[in-house]
Structures are given as structure tokens and as C-alpha cells.
Design a protein around this motif. Sequence first.
Motif, PDB file in Angstrom:
ATOM      1  N   HIS A 142       0.709  -1.138  -0.085  1.00  0.00           N
ATOM      2  CA  HIS A 142       0.003  -0.170  -0.202  1.00  0.00           C
ATOM      3  C   HIS A 142       0.708   1.228  -0.067  1.00  0.00           C
ATOM      4  O   HIS A 142       2.167   1.051   0.495  1.00  0.00           O
ATOM      5  N   ALA A 143       0.253   2.274  -0.491  1.00  0.00           N
ATOM      6  CA  ALA A 143       1.064   3.639  -0.390  1.00  0.00           C
ATOM      7  C   ALA A 143       0.411   4.620   0.508  1.00  0.00           C
ATOM      8  O   ALA A 143      -0.779   4.768   0.437  1.00  0.00           O
ATOM      9  N   VAL A 144       1.042   4.980   1.278  1.00  0.00           N
ATOM     10  CA  VAL A 144       0.301   5.784   2.667  1.00  0.00           C
ATOM     11  C   VAL A 144       1.104   7.147   2.967  1.00  0.00           C
ATOM     12  O   VAL A 144       2.431   7.034   3.078  1.00  0.00           O
ATOM     13  N   GLY A 158      -5.856  32.533  -3.464  1.00  0.00           N
ATOM     14  CA  GLY A 158      -4.831  32.790  -2.604  1.00  0.00           C
ATOM     15  C   GLY A 158      -3.414  31.844  -2.930  1.00  0.00           C
ATOM     16  O   GLY A 158      -3.514  31.164  -3.780  1.00  0.00           O
ATOM     17  N   ASP A 159      -2.429  32.111  -2.283  1.00  0.00           N
ATOM     18  CA  ASP A 159      -0.989  31.542  -2.505  1.00  0.00           C
ATOM     19  C   ASP A 159      -0.733  30.575  -1.311  1.00  0.00           C
ATOM     20  O   ASP A 159      -1.224  30.973  -0.318  1.00  0.00           O
ATOM     21  N   GLY A 160      -0.036  29.415  -1.535  1.00  0.00           N
ATOM     22  CA  GLY A 160       0.183  28.500  -0.347  1.00  0.00           C
ATOM     23  C   GLY A 160       0.823  27.425  -1.283  1.00  0.00           C
ATOM     24  O   GLY A 160       0.899  26.914  -2.505  1.00  0.00           O
ATOM     25  N   ALA A 161       1.378  26.249  -0.269  1.00  0.00           N
ATOM     26  CA  ALA A 161       1.941  25.332  -0.661  1.00  0.00           C
ATOM     27  C   ALA A 161       1.826  24.287   0.424  1.00  0.00           C
ATOM     28  O   ALA A 161       1.903  24.616   1.455  1.00  0.00           O
ATOM     29  N   ALA A 162       1.925  23.057  -0.106  1.00  0.00           N
ATOM     30  CA  ALA A 162       1.966  21.922   1.337  1.00  0.00           C
ATOM     31  C   ALA A 162       2.404  20.503   0.366  1.00  0.00           C
ATOM     32  O   ALA A 162       2.310  20.448  -0.801  1.00  0.00           O
ATOM     33  N   ALA A 163       3.290  19.652   1.234  1.00  0.00           N
ATOM     34  CA  ALA A 163       3.702  18.597   0.529  1.00  0.00           C
ATOM     35  C   ALA A 163       3.367  17.319   1.594  1.00  0.00           C
ATOM     36  O   ALA A 163       3.436  17.687   2.770  1.00  0.00           O
ATOM     37  N   VAL A 164       3.285  16.295   1.047  1.00  0.00           N
ATOM     38  CA  VAL A 164       3.205  15.072   1.664  1.00  0.00           C
ATOM     39  C   VAL A 164       4.252  14.081   1.302  1.00  0.00           C
ATOM     40  O   VAL A 164       4.790  13.996  -0.009  1.00  0.00           O
ATOM     41  N   LEU A 165       4.736  13.177   2.482  1.00  0.00           N
ATOM     42  CA  LEU A 165       5.267  12.082   1.842  1.00  0.00           C
ATOM     43  C   LEU A 165       4.644  10.818   1.992  1.00  0.00           C
ATOM     44  O   LEU A 165       3.847  10.524   2.744  1.00  0.00           O
ATOM     45  N   ILE A 166       4.776  10.077   0.762  1.00  0.00           N
ATOM     46  CA  ILE A 166       4.043   8.769   0.433  1.00  0.00           C
ATOM     47  C   ILE A 166       5.098   7.792   0.760  1.00  0.00           C
ATOM     48  O   ILE A 166       6.172   7.887  -0.075  1.00  0.00           O
ATOM     49  N   GLU A 167       4.814   6.557   1.455  1.00  0.00           N
ATOM     50  CA  GLU A 167       5.674   5.636   1.780  1.00  0.00           C
ATOM     51  C   GLU A 167       5.036   4.053   1.455  1.00  0.00           C
ATOM     52  O   GLU A 167       3.668   4.053   1.459  1.00  0.00           O
ATOM     53  N   ALA A 168       5.939   3.259   1.226  1.00  0.00           N
ATOM     54  CA  ALA A 168       5.372   1.903   1.088  1.00  0.00           C
ATOM     55  C   ALA A 168       5.039   1.056   2.464  1.00  0.00           C
ATOM     56  O   ALA A 168       5.961   1.320   3.346  1.00  0.00           O
ATOM     57  N   THR A 169       3.855   0.470   2.232  1.00  0.00           N
ATOM     58  CA  THR A 169       3.837  -0.431   3.676  1.00  0.00           C
ATOM     59  C   THR A 169       2.850  -1.785   3.367  1.00  0.00           C
ATOM     60  O   THR A 169       2.433  -1.802   2.228  1.00  0.00           O
TER      61      THR A 169
END
Length: 341
Positions: free
Chosen positions: A5-7, A162-173
Motif C-alpha cells: 500500500h502507499a500511505v 490565494g497563494d500557498g504550498a503543502a507537501a506530503v511524504l508517501i511511503e510503502a507499507t
Amino acid sequence: MEKIHAVITGVGGYVPDYVLTNEELSHMVDTNDEWIMTRIGVKERRILKEEGLGASYMGRKAVKQLLKKTGVDPEKIDAVIFSTSTPDYHFPSCASIIVGKCGLKNAFAFEYSAACCGFLYAVDTASALIECGRYKKIIVVGSDKMSSVVNYKDRQTCPIFGDGAAAVLIEATHEDFGQMDAFLKCDGIGLPFLHLAAGGSVCPSSYFTIDNGMHYIHQEGRTVFKYAVTNMSECSAKVAERNGLTGDDITWVVPHQANVRIIEAVAKRLDVPMEKVMLSIRHYGNTSSASIPLCLWDYEPQLRKGDKLIFTAFGAGFVYGASYLKWGYNGDGTDKVEVID
Ligand code: UT7
């Protein structure tokens, strides 16, 4: 073979300091706080004012926070997928700039252009890359400097963005968490209703395009509104139904933040009360690719492992869709899923 799975295992975010209020906007165009709050639901939005900074700057800030929060080794990141409609340059990509600035020495990197639905598409793509076993750690960034394409003399569009940014880390499990399903669509009919006419290969920049305001967002609001309500509602309902989820089962709906009335219609269709809907539109407006991950960033402390989330978005094209994710850790960082290293 055991299923992979990708989480999502972490969220980082960044919004610029400058707050553009409805009060300030009402001195720029013929509008007022009451109209903007009732018709859209935005009280204020952040604007990246400093010259020479764009989407990659905000994305980099979000990624640096993400790396610090998760403690992941930057050299173990396999890929960066950067979703934006307002890239720094036609080329090179913001993704490649981030790789250089953040020391992600072993990552390949590319831009993703799917307007306000880009984050949803990018998370599904990253998930597929991980689920097939080729990659283990992918960063997905959503970042948009919408102020760079908004006409602050057009009252129909300037209160929205509006302006903005966000990031996620996706890992294998191997654990049963992460993205469970996605239903992504594109009907291809949206060009006349929502676009930025000039600066691309069809109509390169010229004195004519500048004099005629062709580098600003063009939106036919009512039409876009109608399609957004229908498509976000239908996709969310489809994903919920095919995974056997009732309104009671859903912990959070995480909708693209374009208009609070669109969000309310989606929640109603899913039979989910507004208390279970993530909202950031009031303070950030529509940040396009960043709006869903910025919600996750704001609400992360309230999230619990096993929470059932429905993401849904709609954007220029028209592109739209919904996905279902089982959240992989508690908001305080405890009880995180075991990842495959
Ligand atoms: O993220 C990508 C997807 N984008 C979206 O989902 C956006 C979808 N569209 C919308 O959210 C809405 O259509 C808008 C917020 C853009 C506009 O809201 P609306 O309720 O559809 O307003 P409208 O365009 O039908 O305009 C209603 C009235 C008009 O006046 P008349 O013709 O009825 O006298 C407009 O001129 O409101 C007027 N108006 C304003 N009044 C005060 C339009 N903008 C403003 C304003 N302040 N800023």
C-alpha cells in the motif's frame, strides 16, 4: 506476494506572511466582505509579495518542513511530483529546483499540470508507482502562486484565490492503510469556461496579450460552479459507495477549497455533517493545487490512525475526481504505520 500500500506518513506546509483581507480588496474593486463571505466563504488569503519568488519557493519551504518533521533521509526519496498551474518557469520544472535545493540526490522529478485537481492526480500516480514495487518514498507537492495570474481589477475572480504550498511524504507499507481507491476523471469540455489564454505555445506573450489582459485567469463562474458541484458530488458518492462507506463511516471529507457552497453541496450528497469537513478556504482562499494538502496540514493534529478520508477536487479542463484513504498515523506523530525501507 504481499500487497504493497502507499500511505501518507507526513505533511509539511507553507503560506506567505502577507494577509490580503476582504477589507483591503474592497478598496481595490467594487466588492465587500458580506458578498465574498456569503457567495464564496473567503475572509482573507495569503499573498507571496516578495519579488523573484514563485511556486517552487513555497513548495521548497513545505518540503523542508516535511523532511524535518518526518526525519526521513533526503537521499532516500525516490521521486518528487510537483503539482502546479503557476510554475516558476515553463522549464525547468519546480520539481527539479526543489531536488537541487533540498538535497534529494537520488530523486527523479517532474511537474504535474491538472489544475485544482493536480494534487489528487499526483497522489494517485505516486501511489501507483509505490504499489507496483518500484519505488518506496515519493514526495508530492501542491503549490500555487495564484496571485501571479489574478487580475486585481476583476471582482469576479480576485476575491477567490490565494497563494500557498503543502507537501506530503508517501511511503510503502504492507499494512492496510493509505490510498484504498481513486476515481479520477476528465471530460475535456472546460477550456472555454476556465483558462489562461496567453503565454503558452498557442498564444505566446506579446504586447498585444499584455495590453488585452490575456495573462489573467478567465472564469465563467456560474458554469464552473455547476460542473464542480455535480462532478465532485458524484465522484465522492461513487468512491464512498464502491467501498461500502456511509456518511457515518467517513471520518473526514477533504474537498478542494473553491467555494464553501460547493463544499456544502458535496457534504450533503455524502450525508456527512460540516463538522467532518476540512475547511481552510476562510483563511487561505482557493490555493488550487495546495488546497487539499493545506487542509491536511491544518487538521493534522486532529487526525487519528485509521481515519477514513475522502479527497475530492475539480478544476480547469474539466478535471475532477475523488479518492479514499485510510490515514496512517496519529496527529501527534504516534502509532505510525510500519513502512518498507
Ligand atoms: O478551483 C477551480 C474551480 N473553480 C470554482 O469552482 C469556482 C466556481 N464558481 C464560483 O465559485 C462562483 O460562481 C463565483 C464565486 C465565481 C461567483 O459567484 P456566483 O454566485 O456564481 O455569482 P455570479 O457570478 O452569478 O454573480 C452574481 C452577482 C452579479 O451581479 P448581478 O449581475 O446579479 O447584478 C455579479 O456582478 O454578483 C455580482 N458580483 C459581485 N458583487 C460583489 C460578482 N462578483 C462580485 C464581487 N462583489 N466580488
